[in-house]
Write a protein that holds these residues in place. Sequence first.
Motif, PDB file in Angstrom:
ATOM      1  N   GLY A  61     -25.253 -63.445   8.165  1.00  0.00           N
ATOM      2  CA  GLY A  61     -26.521 -63.749   7.409  1.00  0.00           C
ATOM      3  C   GLY A  61     -27.522 -62.675   6.860  1.00  0.00           C
ATOM      4  N   PHE A  62     -26.912 -61.510   6.354  1.00  0.00           N
ATOM      5  CA  PHE A  62     -27.812 -60.667   5.718  1.00  0.00           C
ATOM      6  C   PHE A  62     -27.954 -61.115   4.424  1.00  0.00           C
ATOM      7  N   GLY A  63     -28.899 -60.728   3.901  1.00  0.00           N
ATOM      8  CA  GLY A  63     -29.354 -60.847   2.386  1.00  0.00           C
ATOM      9  C   GLY A  63     -28.764 -59.664   1.483  1.00  0.00           C
ATOM     10  N   LEU A  64     -27.534 -59.390   1.657  1.00  0.00           N
ATOM     11  CA  LEU A  64     -27.124 -57.940   0.899  1.00  0.00           C
ATOM     12  C   LEU A  64     -26.990 -58.256  -0.302  1.00  0.00           C
ATOM     13  N   SER A  65     -27.137 -57.127  -1.059  1.00  0.00           N
ATOM     14  CA  SER A  65     -27.131 -56.792  -2.550  1.00  0.00           C
ATOM     15  C   SER A  65     -25.604 -56.445  -2.939  1.00  0.00           C
ATOM     16  N   THR A  66     -25.071 -57.361  -3.736  1.00  0.00           N
ATOM     17  CA  THR A  66     -23.672 -56.966  -4.114  1.00  0.00           C
ATOM     18  C   THR A  66     -23.677 -55.766  -4.921  1.00  0.00           C
ATOM     19  N   THR A  67     -24.695 -55.572  -5.882  1.00  0.00           N
ATOM     20  CA  THR A  67     -24.926 -54.440  -6.796  1.00  0.00           C
ATOM     21  C   THR A  67     -24.886 -53.265  -5.795  1.00  0.00           C
ATOM     22  N   HIS A  68     -25.662 -53.050  -4.930  1.00  0.00           N
ATOM     23  CA  HIS A  68     -25.925 -51.854  -4.007  1.00  0.00           C
ATOM     24  C   HIS A  68     -24.378 -51.436  -3.387  1.00  0.00           C
ATOM     25  N   VAL A  69     -23.831 -52.380  -2.848  1.00  0.00           N
ATOM     26  CA  VAL A  69     -22.420 -52.275  -2.156  1.00  0.00           C
ATOM     27  C   VAL A  69     -21.438 -51.901  -3.202  1.00  0.00           C
ATOM     28  N   SER A  70     -21.453 -52.355  -4.346  1.00  0.00           N
ATOM     29  CA  SER A  70     -20.337 -51.965  -5.378  1.00  0.00           C
ATOM     30  C   SER A  70     -20.691 -50.627  -5.936  1.00  0.00           C
ATOM     31  N   THR A  71     -22.173 -50.537  -6.193  1.00  0.00           N
ATOM     32  CA  THR A  71     -22.305 -49.122  -6.725  1.00  0.00           C
ATOM     33  C   THR A  71     -21.790 -48.001  -5.517  1.00  0.00           C
TER      34      THR A  71
END
Length: 384
Positions: A255-265
Motif C-alpha cells: 500500500g505504499f504510494g511509491l513513485s514509478t519514476t523514482h524507482v525506474s530512474t
Amino acid sequence: MTVLFVVIAVVVVALVFDFTNGFHDSANAMAGPIATGALRPRTAVVIAAVLNLVGALLSTEVAKTISGGFFDESLITAPIILAGLVGAIIWNLLTWLLGLPSSSSHALFGGLIGAVIVGAGISTVHGSVIVSKVLLPALVAPLVAGVAAAVATRIAYRITARADRSQTDAGFKYGQAFTASLVALAHGTSDGQKTMGVITLVLIAAGLAIGLGTYSGGWRIMRTMGKGIVEIETPQGAASGAATTATILASSHLGFGLSTTHVSTGSILGSGVGREGAEVRWSVARRMVFAWVLTLPAAGLVGGLSALVAEQGTAGVIILLVLLAVACAVIWAFSRRNKVDHENVTDSAEVMVFASARTFPGHPVEGDDHGQGSTTRRTGAGSR
C-alpha cells in the motif's frame, strides 16, 4: 445539481491527471526497450497501455491508502480534491515540457496536501501516514532498485562475457521486452490505483486514460529515461526492468504510494553503475532529483492556491476549470515548438523545449553556423 456538477468535474479532471501521468510514469516503463530497439516505439506504448489497465485491476491497496489513509475523508470536499488535481496536472505538464521525469505520484500527493491544508486545515492531514507511505519509500525504493539493477547488470555481463555478442543481444532484447512489460503491469497496480483512490475520495465527499496519455505524449520522458541518464544496452535494460518490477509490486502489495519514476530512474542508474565503462550522466540525475524535491511543495502550492478559488462555490469551480484549460493549452503550444514523437524519440539525449528565434537571444541552435536567428534552450537530458 451544483454538487453533481462538481463531482463530474472532479472525475473528469482526475482522468485528465491520469492522462498526464501517462506522459511521465507510464512512459518510464518503455523507455529502455525503445532506446535499445528491443521494441518498436508504437508497439511499446500499446503494450504499456494494455498492461497498465490490467495492472490497475489487480490490486486495491494503494487506492485504500489514498482514499482512507492520508486525510480525514469526512472533512474533504469535492472542490478541495479538484484543486489538488489541478496542482498535480500543472506540475506534471511543466516538468513534461522540460523533459524532466518527475513523479506524477508526488505531484498528486503534493497537490492534494496543499489543497487540503488550505480548504480543511492542517489537522486533516495524517502526517504519520504520509511519512511512512510516501516519504520513506521515496528515499529507500530507488536505492533498493538501483542496487538490485547494478548487481543484476554485473552478473549478466559476467555470464555472457565469452558468448557471441550478437546472440546475447538478441536474447536480452526478448528479456528486456518482457521485463519492460512487467514494469507497465506493475505501474498499473500502483499509479492506476492512485486515481481510483482520488475518485473514491470524491464519491465519499459527495456521496483508460494512462495508456492514452503514454501514446500521446510520453515520448519526451522516454527520451530522457532511455538516452539522457545512461546509454542503455540490452542487458542493462533487462536487469533494470526486473529490478523496477520487483520493487513496485512489493510496494503496491504494502500500500505504499511509491513513485514509478523514482524507482525506474534508480534502476537505470544502477544498471549504468553495474556495467563497466558505461557513462552515467550524473548532472542529469542531479537535475532530476532537484525536480523530485520540488514536486511535493510546488504541486502543494498550486493546489493550495487552486483551493482558494475552488472554495468560492460553483463560480469558483468554473473559473478554476477555465484556468486549468488555459494553462494546459499554453504548455501544449510551447511543446509543439519542438515536437518529440515515435519518429525521433531515440535521436538524441537532448530535449529542446523552446525553438523560437525570439525566445533566448544569443544562444544559437545546434547546427546554426552563424549563431544568429534561431535560438534554443536545452533542458532535461542534454548536458553532460
